[in-house]
Each structure stands twice: as C-alpha cells, then as structure tokens.
Scaffold this active site. Structure first.
Site, PDB file in Angstrom:
ATOM      1  N   TYR A  89      -9.565 -12.903  13.393  1.00  0.00           N
ATOM      2  CA  TYR A  89      -9.165 -12.516  14.760  1.00  0.00           C
ATOM      3  C   TYR A  89      -7.661 -12.263  14.886  1.00  0.00           C
ATOM      4  O   TYR A  89      -7.206 -11.716  15.886  1.00  0.00           O
ATOM      5  CB  TYR A  89      -9.626 -13.552  15.800  1.00  0.00           C
ATOM      6  CG  TYR A  89      -9.053 -14.941  15.640  1.00  0.00           C
ATOM      7  CD1 TYR A  89      -7.705 -15.215  15.888  1.00  0.00           C
ATOM      8  CD2 TYR A  89      -9.868 -16.002  15.265  1.00  0.00           C
ATOM      9  CE1 TYR A  89      -7.183 -16.481  15.746  1.00  0.00           C
ATOM     10  CE2 TYR A  89      -9.360 -17.281  15.114  1.00  0.00           C
ATOM     11  CZ  TYR A  89      -8.020 -17.509  15.357  1.00  0.00           C
ATOM     12  OH  TYR A  89      -7.506 -18.775  15.204  1.00  0.00           O
ATOM     13  N   ALA A 117     -12.927 -26.900  12.254  1.00  0.00           N
ATOM     14  CA  ALA A 117     -13.235 -27.496  13.540  1.00  0.00           C
ATOM     15  C   ALA A 117     -14.286 -26.576  14.161  1.00  0.00           C
ATOM     16  O   ALA A 117     -14.192 -25.353  14.042  1.00  0.00           O
ATOM     17  CB  ALA A 117     -11.984 -27.537  14.401  1.00  0.00           C
ATOM     18  N   MET A 215     -14.806 -19.935  14.167  1.00  0.00           N
ATOM     19  CA  MET A 215     -14.220 -18.593  13.964  1.00  0.00           C
ATOM     20  C   MET A 215     -13.656 -18.450  12.554  1.00  0.00           C
ATOM     21  O   MET A 215     -12.690 -17.725  12.336  1.00  0.00           O
ATOM     22  CB  MET A 215     -13.110 -18.362  14.998  1.00  0.00           C
ATOM     23  CG  MET A 215     -13.548 -18.580  16.425  1.00  0.00           C
ATOM     24  SD  MET A 215     -12.155 -18.492  17.549  1.00  0.00           S
ATOM     25  CE  MET A 215     -12.894 -19.153  19.056  1.00  0.00           C
ATOM     26  N   ASN A 239     -16.044 -30.309  20.008  1.00  0.00           N
ATOM     27  CA  ASN A 239     -16.416 -30.106  21.418  1.00  0.00           C
ATOM     28  C   ASN A 239     -17.859 -29.648  21.471  1.00  0.00           C
ATOM     29  O   ASN A 239     -18.388 -29.132  20.487  1.00  0.00           O
ATOM     30  CB  ASN A 239     -15.504 -29.024  22.043  1.00  0.00           C
ATOM     31  CG  ASN A 239     -15.586 -27.707  21.286  1.00  0.00           C
ATOM     32  OD1 ASN A 239     -14.970 -27.547  20.227  1.00  0.00           O
ATOM     33  ND2 ASN A 239     -16.357 -26.779  21.806  1.00  0.00           N
ATOM     34  N   HIS A 251      -8.278 -25.137  22.895  1.00  0.00           N
ATOM     35  CA  HIS A 251      -7.710 -25.386  21.561  1.00  0.00           C
ATOM     36  C   HIS A 251      -6.993 -26.736  21.473  1.00  0.00           C
ATOM     37  O   HIS A 251      -6.995 -27.376  20.425  1.00  0.00           O
ATOM     38  CB  HIS A 251      -6.774 -24.225  21.187  1.00  0.00           C
ATOM     39  CG  HIS A 251      -6.357 -24.228  19.743  1.00  0.00           C
ATOM     40  ND1 HIS A 251      -7.259 -24.231  18.695  1.00  0.00           N
ATOM     41  CD2 HIS A 251      -5.131 -24.242  19.160  1.00  0.00           C
ATOM     42  CE1 HIS A 251      -6.602 -24.246  17.538  1.00  0.00           C
ATOM     43  NE2 HIS A 251      -5.307 -24.247  17.791  1.00  0.00           N
TER      44      HIS A 251
HETATM   45  N1  HPA Z   1     -16.405 -22.178  19.484  1.00  0.00           N
HETATM   46  C1  HPA Z   1     -15.803 -21.482  18.493  1.00  0.00           C
HETATM   47  N2  HPA Z   1     -14.906 -22.007  17.685  1.00  0.00           N
HETATM   48  C2  HPA Z   1     -14.597 -23.305  17.839  1.00  0.00           C
HETATM   49  C3  HPA Z   1     -15.193 -24.082  18.848  1.00  0.00           C
HETATM   50  C4  HPA Z   1     -16.139 -23.492  19.715  1.00  0.00           C
HETATM   51  O1  HPA Z   1     -16.701 -24.116  20.636  1.00  0.00           O
HETATM   52  N3  HPA Z   1     -14.662 -25.336  18.728  1.00  0.00           N
HETATM   53  C5  HPA Z   1     -13.800 -25.296  17.677  1.00  0.00           C
HETATM   54  N4  HPA Z   1     -13.751 -24.066  17.136  1.00  0.00           N
END
Ligand code: HPA
Length: 277
Positions: A89, A117, A215, A239, A251
């Site tokens: 991205y 993450a 991502m 999350n 973030h």
């Molecule tokens: N979505 C996409 N990428 C992420 C997320 C999410 O909820 N949490 C951490 N990276």
C-alpha cells in the site's frame, strides 16, 4: 548506484552490501510486523544495517516499523530479522515489497518466520491472542511472482500446498505447549489496504474462510515458497476486525496491543528457535 536489472544480480549486489558489514550466514529469516520489531533488540552479537544501506530494499515509512535489518543470534540460531517491512500500500511493486525477504533467503536462510499484527475475523479470537497461520488468502490482487521468472531462484509455477510448513507448525505448537500458552490457529487473509476493511468486507472474509486479516505477509510467503524456504507464520491479533467490536480499528491500538503481547511473543519465538537447532 544503478542497480542491475535482473533479480538474481540485484540480490547478489544486496548480499554483497550485507556481507560487507556482517559475515553471518542466517538460518532463519524473521520478518517482524507492526509493534513486534522489538524482538530484534533481543538478538545477541547483533549487527544492524539500515535498509537505505542495502541497495534494492525500499525505504520503510510506516510508524511502528524501524526499517533496518538486524543480523544476530537467538537460542543458538543465526537469525536475520527485518525490523519493519515494506508494504504494497506504500506504492511499491510487489517484487520490491518482497526483496528484503528474498535477500535473506539468498544469504542462506532456509526458514522464513513471518509475523504480523492482524485483525480478528473469527469472533472467537480476542485481542492479545497469538495465532499460528495455517494457510493464507492472497486478496491483494497481485503476486510477488508476477513478471519474468528466474529459474535460478525458483520455478515458474510453485505449488502452495502446505505453504505454512506442517513440521514447523508442529514445532510452534510444541513450543507454546511447553510455555503453557494458548496458541490459536487459523487462516490469514492479506489485503492491499491501507484502509481498514468495511464491516461488509469482514463478513465476506469470514465467508471466504479467513480467521485474521492484515495488509502484509502473503506476498512474502509467495516469494519464500518460490525460493524453497520453509515458512512459519504468526499473527498477533490486535483488534476485532471492523464490525465485530463497537470501536473501529486504529493503528495506535494495533501498535499498543502488539507491544502488550511482547513478552509472550518473545518467549514463543525463543521456544520455536530453540527447537530448530
Ligand atoms: N485489518 C487489517 N489490517 C490490520 C488489522 C485489521 O483489522 N489489524 C491489524 N492490522
């Protein structure tokens, strides 16, 4: 410096730049995701090389990602850790996104340990959980393998069965058991980003069989498998994905939760590396 155009020659040039600073031959290539980079600080005999000193690795601008390669030792294993990664991205070509990981395999690593993450798409996942990636959905719309293939690096049509190595997964499970941790398991969906998903997209991902979403990672796994390295993947669930919690993902929360699991994460990586000896 102008870079040679063919990938093999570019990897040789980058490998020379690394070898000028460290003679270490890494066994494990470790890619550290958002908020997880501190693991590289635990390596002993460490040599850190900023990405901008290595031709071919694009600069890394995402907060929570340091942007350096750290070569060192952990649990008696030679490790090369990417402290921060490059994302699609940011506007880079897929081949540039995976150049760092390809370099580490080119330098000798035969295991790629990729971490990220991720948001929990499976409602049974809770922020703070560590998830062993059993398989992936590449939903970025592209591949790290697009373009001419160099047979010296790998085959044109690499299989992706068992992309996440069953024996390494067993080792990770054993390590978690020995530490008394619960290690969740599931399928990681990698999207382009950079926006977080809509709740409708998260429902779609669940229907498609995803347990976590992020991502990154999926292109690196393609490149590692292309070059014949065995892959182990770990998601830190930071999350609940969009629509599964009252608050939208952000973030800062991602970095904060990843930092909270640091101790567990460091212990688990140690338990895994020890078992690779
Ligand atoms: N979505 C996409 N990428 C992420 C997320 C999410 O909820 N949490 C951490 N990276």
């Amino acid at each position: 410096m102008t870079l040679p155009s063919d990938l093999h020659a570019r990897l040789d040039a980058a490998a020379d730049a690394v070898r000028a600073r460290s003679s270490r031959v890494p066994r494990v290539a470790l890619v550290l995701g958002s908020g997880l980079g501190a693991y590289a600080d635990t390596l002993t005999d460490a040599v850190a090389i900023p990405y901008d000193a290595i031709p071919g690795i694009p600069p890394c601008h995402v907060s929570g990602h340091a942007g350096q390669l750290v070569l060192g030792e952990a649990e008696g294993v030679s490790v090369a850790a990417m402290q921060g990664r490059v994302h699609l991205y940011e506007g880079h070509d897929p081949g540039d996104v995976v150049f760092g990981l390809r370099l580490l395999v080119h330098l000798g690593a035969d295991v790629a340990l990729v971490t990220n993450a991720a948001g929990g798409v499976n409602p049974e996942l809770t922020p703070g959980d560590l998830m062993l990636i059993t398989d992936q959905l590449n939903l970025t719309g592209t591949s790290a393998l697009v373009g001419p293939n160099d047979e010296r690096l790998g085959p044109r049509f690499p299989p992706m069965n068992d992309a996440f190595d069953p024996e390494l997964r067993e080792i990770a499970e054993e390590g978690a058991r020995a530490l008394g941790f619960e290690l969740r398991q599931g399928v990681y969906a990698g999207l382009l980003g950079p926006a977080y998903e809509t709740p409708a997209e998260v429902r779609m991902l669940r229907t498609l069989g995803a347990d976590s979403v992020g991502m990154s990672t999926v292109l690196e796994v393609l490149a590692a498998r292309h070059m014949g390295a065995r892959v182990l993947g770990l998601s830190c669930i930071t999350n609940a994905a969009a629509g599964l919690a009252p608050e939208a993902p952000n973030h800062d929360e991602v970095k904060a939760v990843a930092a909270q699991v640091r101790e567990h994460f460091v212990a688990l990586l140690g338990a895994i590396l020890r078992r690779l000896l």
